[in-house]
Design a protein around this motif. Sequence first.
Motif: not given
Length: 655
Positions: A285-291, A479-483, A605-607
């Motif tokens: 959650l911190l690395t993929r969503v909050a950051l 493809g998960q569009i992860t920052l 929520w995971l990516d």
Amino acid sequence: MYGVSGTGSVVGEEWGARAARSRALAVLRVRGRALGLAVLPAAVAVVLYAGGVTGHFTGSGWDTARWVVTVLAVLVLLAGAAVALVVARARPAATPTVELSETAAPDLYRLVRDLADRLDVPAPAAIALTPDCDSWLEDRTHRAHRALRTPGGEGEGEGAPVLVIGSPFLWWMRVGELRAVLAPVVAGTGPAAHPDIAAARRFVRGLDAAVAVPETPGLDPVRRLGAHGVGQVARVLLRACRGHAAEMERGVAAAGSERAQAVDYGVRIVAQEQVGLAYAGWDRLLTRVALPAWRMGRWPAKLDAGVVSALTELSRRDRLADGFSSRLGERPACDLLEEPGAVDEATSLLAARLFHGGPAEPGPDWSPVEWSQYPEEVVDRKWRTDAARLHQVLDGLGLADSAAGGGGTGGDGEGVADGPTLTRVIAHLATEPAKPADAAGVDADVDAPDAATADAAAAVPGDRPLPVEGEGARGHDDGQITLTDEVDGEVDIEDDIEDDDEVVNPAAEALAGALSAILAREEAAREARVTATALTAEAAARSAEKDDRHSGTTPPVVVSGPDGPLPLFPLQPPRSGRDLLADHVTAMVCCAAVDTAEATPGLDWLDGPALLVGGERAADLGPRVLALVEDGDPEPLRAWLARTGVRPEKPVRLV
């Protein structure tokens, strides 16, 4: 069977407590030896003076020796007194936490006190929350920490430690699971109450704080020189007692663990599985969503509630986690709080400070964001900011290429439309594959990026206004569009180019180098702003602490790490220039899909940030973007655009 188990538990507990006390005495012996060395010259001087009075040590030589030893004794005593004063007054490091008063969590305090009664140990002095998946006891008996502590448990007047609980545990765990997990931690208050162990811990924490005194801002040169001397002495003493202190803490932990076996032992085995699951979900959650939100100048205000959604999604996808979500029907531990939403918001803000270095208070450039607003406020704006940066770099490359003879055209020779279009990006990155027989041509392509990259980096204007994101800028992952991660320090473009033996796409290498350079400048500027803000706030807090010492008011707490200000725990390692380019191209594709097709920004929520096409996440976009960036092959991406109805020739809306 029960009798044998109970006897073993008592024996193990007694062994752990004895081992801890033995090591505590060893630490105190180090302190005693240091004190003996400090008073040794004074003792020798007393002997010399006594010999002179009694007529045993007479003559000019003994007089000279008395004077020399007396001066040495005075100097050593002054130095020892200075070291002792600094060690006693130095403020030990304290974990940044959200303090919970008893009025804010009466049920939680009641649970902890009942647990302490069952374990027959003193209750913790107070309870605090930390944005981490761990729990421990922390000694805050120092007067600086005591003044900032929220009154809580009944053991506060006796110097009991503070119970620090990981906030994700309260939202993910059930009440019974939380009690079982906290039992070994609370049991540690028993050994901590022993006078020898408490004195040894205070001595070690004072030495650790004295080592950091030379780095205190605002010291004049003379005081800083003296602080360095004190720090060297403290380091020597720390090295002497480091092993004993570590073994002492192991003994305390062993004693607490053995004592806690009598309370909810079976439930604890099951709850430990939830600890590992909560840690995995919290990290994701911190690395993929909050950051991504933090880098946009927004901080999610309900991180702890978000970890429940993330872990529920994980249990839905993963067969190994099947059944974990069925526990959600039981009473969650966050019900022990009077206002869970307010506590969640406070811990979410603290998490942003610790892991990103954000401001301590909300403001115009640092505002909270709800999960329902995340796709529009964070994801969409992030994509458009990355697309704007990509086209700014392309503008610089266009100037450089035109001066060099127009080396940035697409391999198919078709015209490139002006404006922020996806066609412009594809045409710049598309290349004709090099023929194996044409070795000379391949060598020329390999050497080309050096000059092109240097021109591109120079052509990107450093002072040009860019639609930056509150605290920095980053792109997306696959493809998960992860920052992606931050790029810190200097960027060595040649290292990125030499990663492969053969450069397949020189245009992509030049563009990646230019993006790395501009992102490094943005990151350096952000870090400079964060450092300046933290140092200013720390100086103001120290000044306020001195001014309000007699008024009884509480100064604000300023958090700084051992090597500088926040963030204390950066989340991700640096990314390569090629990965950054893939992130920015993905962002451009997502902008085109949102503007010209029936696609919307979404939240996984995971990516993290995700592109939704027809309500489904576009998980097959990443490999097609990589084919364009790494191989210069635009056909897989063009086929995907045609299938989803995206029109790459249409200009996209930038921030």
